[in-house]
Write a protein that holds these residues in place. Structure first.
Motif, PDB file in Angstrom:
ATOM      1  N   HIS B  54       0.869  -1.231   0.009  1.00  0.00           N
ATOM      2  CA  HIS B  54       0.130   0.133   0.108  1.00  0.00           C
ATOM      3  C   HIS B  54       0.875   1.288   0.006  1.00  0.00           C
ATOM      4  N   GLU B  58      -4.264   6.763  -3.872  1.00  0.00           N
ATOM      5  CA  GLU B  58      -5.544   7.464  -3.908  1.00  0.00           C
ATOM      6  C   GLU B  58      -5.615   8.754  -3.301  1.00  0.00           C
ATOM      7  N   LYS B  59      -5.016   8.647  -1.986  1.00  0.00           N
ATOM      8  CA  LYS B  59      -4.787   9.939  -1.340  1.00  0.00           C
ATOM      9  C   LYS B  59      -3.885  10.712  -1.815  1.00  0.00           C
ATOM     10  N   GLU B  62      -5.055  13.143  -4.501  1.00  0.00           N
ATOM     11  CA  GLU B  62      -5.581  14.151  -4.033  1.00  0.00           C
ATOM     12  C   GLU B  62      -4.844  15.568  -3.847  1.00  0.00           C
ATOM     13  N   GLU B 335     -19.121  14.311 -10.423  1.00  0.00           N
ATOM     14  CA  GLU B 335     -18.392  13.096 -10.264  1.00  0.00           C
ATOM     15  C   GLU B 335     -18.652  11.908 -11.315  1.00  0.00           C
ATOM     16  N   TYR B 337     -17.697   8.181 -13.356  1.00  0.00           N
ATOM     17  CA  TYR B 337     -16.885   6.746 -13.553  1.00  0.00           C
ATOM     18  C   TYR B 337     -16.646   6.482 -14.871  1.00  0.00           C
ATOM     19  N   TYR B 350     -13.046   6.318 -10.687  1.00  0.00           N
ATOM     20  CA  TYR B 350     -14.321   7.260 -10.377  1.00  0.00           C
ATOM     21  C   TYR B 350     -13.592   8.460  -9.610  1.00  0.00           C
ATOM     22  N   ARG B 361     -11.522  13.466  -5.086  1.00  0.00           N
ATOM     23  CA  ARG B 361     -11.370  11.863  -4.600  1.00  0.00           C
ATOM     24  C   ARG B 361     -11.126  11.312  -5.745  1.00  0.00           C
ATOM     25  N   HIS B 363     -11.191   7.396  -6.798  1.00  0.00           N
ATOM     26  CA  HIS B 363     -11.108   5.803  -6.392  1.00  0.00           C
ATOM     27  C   HIS B 363     -10.607   4.991  -7.734  1.00  0.00           C
ATOM     28  N   ARG B 365     -10.901   1.460  -9.302  1.00  0.00           N
ATOM     29  CA  ARG B 365     -11.607   0.018  -9.196  1.00  0.00           C
ATOM     30  C   ARG B 365     -10.261  -1.012  -9.855  1.00  0.00           C
ATOM     31  N   ARG B 403      -2.340  -0.539  -4.271  1.00  0.00           N
ATOM     32  CA  ARG B 403      -2.359   0.798  -4.532  1.00  0.00           C
ATOM     33  C   ARG B 403      -1.663   1.713  -3.804  1.00  0.00           C
TER      34      ARG B 403
END
Lengths: 189, 403
Positions: B54, B58-59, B62, B335, B337, B350, B361, B363, B365, B403
Motif C-alpha cells: 500500500h 489514491e490519497k 488528491e 463526479e 466513473y 471514479y 477524490r 477511487h 476500481r 495501490r
C-alpha cells in the motif's frame, strides 16, 4: 484423453521438443550485459543533466521554476537571485534529488529553454545519498560526461521537439527547436 | 486447536493445519499473503491478506494536479502501464469535455494493445513457470523485451511510460517505429503458435489446468470478476465492446470466450486475446490518420491547482502549501466513473471534482483486488500445488491491488 492418439503416440511432447530444438539453431538473444552494452533509444529518460550553452559556457537555465512546479515527486529545488537593475533572474543553485525522481520527463517537457534534460545515460550509482543529490555543478558535470559520449554533431531531445503537439502548447522559445551543437565546441572535463 | 496439542498427538491428516503462504513466496506474484487451513494437503479454507504494497496512491492523488496524477497511475499495474494511463486520461477528458484528435486516439489504442500483449506474455511466462514449464517463461520474456523496446523507442521509458496525456498522447511516433511494430506482428503471431505448441496439448499442462479452479458464469459475475477471468467462464463482457473508448469502435475485433470456466479455458482465452490484440494493432497502424496527437484544450502540465501560475517570489515551502489550499473553480464540478479494459480486467476510475485543479477524490476500481477475493472460492478443496495455478490464472498484480 488418455486413449487419444495424441496421448499414446507422445505427439504433444514431440511437438514441444521440436519447437525447443528449432530454437537450438537460432542466434541467442541474451546480451551479456557488463561486457556488451545495450544501446538505448534516443530520448531515453535517464540521468539528469543541465544543458550548457556551447557559446557562453553557462547553464541554460533561466530560473523560471516551471520544472520545480510541475514535478510530481517535488524533487527539484531552485535558488536564484534577481538583478536589481535589469530585473533578470540569475540561477544560484539547482538541486535535484535523483533518489526521489520518478523519471516521468515532465521537467524536460515544460522547460521553455531546454535546460534540464534526462539524458540517455542509464547506468549510474552512488555510494551514499549525497552522491545522488545533484547540485548545479554535478548536473553540469553530467552534461559534460554525456556530451563526451555523444558521437553525433548535434543533440536534440524528443521532449524538446514534441512532434505532433500543437504549437500553442509549446513554450515560445522552444517552437523553433533547441538543437545543441556538440562537435566543434571545446568541452573541458 | 492449540490447547489439545500438548495433551495428545494429533493425526496430521485429520486435524486442520494452518499455514501462511507468502508474502515472500515467489508464486504469489508479489506480496500476497494467504492464510491457509489445510487438511493434509487439501485446502479447507483460504484467506487472502492484502495491503503489503500500500502506497496511499489514491490519497496522494488528491494533492496533485490532474496532469501530475498521471505518473502515479503508471505504478498501479506496472506491467501494462499504458492501459492505466489511458484509463485515467479518459476520466479526466470526460470531466473536462476534451476530445482527443483522431491520431491521438489511434496511437493510444495501439500502445494499449501492445501493453496488453506484454502483460499477457508476462502472465503466461509466470503462470507456466509456476506450473513447471520453464521454456515458455524464457520464450515469453524474449518477445516481451521487444515490446518494451518499442515503448522505449516511442516515449523513452520501458515500464513507467507516462505516454498518454489528457487529451491525446505526449508526442507523435516516428514512421520507422510504426514500421518496426508492423513488422513485429507476424512474428508475434508465429510465437503465439509456438507457445500453443508447447502448452495447449501438453499432457502435464492439461493435467495441471483442466478442471482446476472452476467458476461458473453466475458465480463469476457475483464475485465481480472481469476481463479474461470472466470471459473464461463464457460471459462475453468486454469494456472495449460494450462501452467503447478511443479508437475501439472503429476497429474490428472479437471477444474470445471460454466454456468451462477453468484454468485451461482462461489460458485459451488470453492467448486468443493476444491474437485479437495483434489484429487491432495492425488495423490501427493501417488506418492511422494524419494530424496532431493532442488536443489544444488539454490542461498545461504546469497548471496550478487554482488555475493560475504561481508567482515565483512566493515560492517557498509555506507559500506553496498555502497556495495549494486555495481552490478556485476552474474545472466543471461533478463526479463520474469511467472504465477501460485493462489487461487484467475492468479498470475503473471514479473521480469526484470540486471544481479545483486537483481531484477531490479518486477511487480506482482495481481488477486484481476483486480477483483476489475470488481465490477462496476457487481454491476450496484443491491441493496447494493447484493454488499456485489458481493465483496464476487470475493474473493478479499487487501494485494494482494495494495501490
Amino acid at each position: 484423453m488418455r486413449l487419444s492418439p495424441t496421448y499414446l503416440l507422445f505427439k504433444d511432447l514431440v511437438t514441444g521438443l521440436l519447437i525447443t530444438l528449432r530454437t537450438f539453431f537460432r542466434k541467442p538473444v541474451t546480451v551479456r550485459y557488463p561486457h556488451e552494452k545495450v544501446q538505448v533509444f534516443p530520448s531515453f529518460r535517464g540521468r539528469h543533466a543541465m544543458v550548457v550553452d556551447p557559446e557562453t559556457g553557462k547553464p541554460r537555465c533561466v530560473a523560471c521554476l516551471k520544472c520545480s512546479v510541475v514535478c510530481p515527486s517535488r524533487c527539484i529545488k531552485i535558488e536564484y537571485e534577481v538583478d536589481e537593475k535589469t530585473g533578470e533572474r540569475r540561477l544560484r543553485e539547482y538541486i535535484l534529488e535523483a533518489l526521489r525522481c520518478v523519471y516521468c520527463g515532465y521537467c524536460e517537457e515544460v522547460c521553455p529553454v531546454g535546460a534540464i534534460v534526462l539524458t540517455e545515460w542509464f547506468e549510474y550509482s552512488g555510494r551514499c545519498r549525497e552522491d545522488l543529490i545533484f547540485n548545479l555543478e554535478k548536473l553540469v558535470q553530467n552534461w559534460k560526461e554525456h556530451v563526451a559520449k555523444w558521437d553525433k554533431e548535434f543533440y536534440e531531445n524528443k521532449y524538446w521537439v514534441l512532434k505532433g503537439v500543437p504549437l500553442k502548447l509549446k513554450p515560445a522559445p522552444r517552437r523553433m527547436g533547441l538543437v545543441v551543437k556538440i562537435k566543434g565546441v571545446k568541452v573541458d572535463g | 486447536m492449540p490447547e489439545n496439542r500438548l495433551s495428545e498427538p494429533e493425526d496430521p491428516f485429520l486435524s486442520v493445519l494452518e499455514l501462511q503462504m507468502g508474502p515472500q513466496h515467489p508464486s504469489t506474484h508479489g506480496v500476497l499473503k494467504l492464510h491457509l487451513k489445510l487438511e493434509g494437503e487439501r485446502i479447507v479454507d483460504c484467506e487472502p491478506i492484502v495491503g503489503f504494497l500500500h502506497r496511499g496512491l489514491e490519497k496522494l492523488a488528491e494533492n496533485f494536479t490532474y496532469p501530475q496524477v498521471l505518473p502515479l497511475t503508471d505504478r498501479l499495474d506496472y506491467i501494462s502501464a499504458m492501459n492505466n494511463n489511458t484509463g485515467y486520461c479518459l476520466v479526466v477528458e470526460r470531466l473536462l469535455g476534451i476530445e482527443p484528435p483522431p491520431r491521438g486516439k489511434y496511437l493510444r489504442t495501439m500502445v494499449c494493445e501492445l501493453a496488453r500483449i506484454a502483460s499477457h506474455l508476462l502472465w503466461l511466462a509466470t503462470h507456466a513457470l509456476d506450473i513447471g514449464a520453464m521454456t515458455v517463461f524464457l520464450y515469453c520474456f524474449r518477445e516481451r523485451e521487444q515490446i518494451l523496446n518499442f515503448f522505449e523507442e516511442i516515449c523513452g521509458a520501458r515500464l513507467t511510460v507516462s505516454y498518454p496525456r489528457i487529451g491525446g498522447v505526449r508526442m507523435d511516433v516516428e514512421e520507422a517505429t510504426l514500421e518496426k511494430v508492423y513488422n513485429f506482428l507476424p512474428e508475434m503471431e508465429r510465437r503465439i503458435d509456438e507457445y500453443e505448441g508447447l502448452l495447449s496439448e501438453n499432457r502435464i499442462w492439461l493435467e495441471r489446468t483442466v478442471g482446476v479452479g472452476v467458476i461458473t458464469a453466475e458465480e463469476a459475475i457475483a464475485y465481480g470478476l472481469t476481463g479474461p477471468s470472466l470471459r473464461g467462464s463464457g460471459v462475453p463482457y468486454d469494456v472495449r465492446k460494450h462501452f467503447p473508448y478511443d479508437a475501439y469502435p472503429e476497429v474490428e475485433f472479437e471477444v474470445p470466450v471460454g466454456k468451462n470456466g477453468d484454468t485451461y479455458d482462461r489460458y485459451k482465452c488470453r492467448l486468443q486475446e493476444m491474437r485479437q490484440s495483434i489484429r487491432i494493432i495492425r488495423q490501427c497502424i493501417e488506418k492511422l490518420p494524419e494530424g496532431e496527437v493532442v488536443s489544444e484544450l488539454t490542461p498545461d502540465l504546469d497548471m496550478m491547482p487554482g488555475g493560475r501560475m504561481l508567482k515565483a517570489e512566493a515560492f517557498n515551502e509555506v507559500a506553496f502549501i498555502s497556495f495549494l489550499q486555495e481552490a478556485k473553480e476552474i474545472f466543471p464540478k461533478g463526479e463520474l466513473y469511467s472504465a477501460v479494459e485493462g489487461a487484467k480486467g475492468e479498470l475503473g476510475f471514479y473521480l469526484v471534482s470540486d471544481g479545483s485543479g486537483r481531484p477531490y477524490r479518486l477511487h480506482i476500481r482495481a481488477p486484481s483486488f476483486i480477483h483476489i477475493s475470488a481465490i477462496p472460492k476457487l481454491a476450496k478443496d484443491h491441493l496447494i500445488a493447484d493454488l499456485v495455478a489458481i493465483i496464476g490464472t487470475l493474473d493478479i498484480v499487487m501494485g494494482e491491488c494495494d495501490r
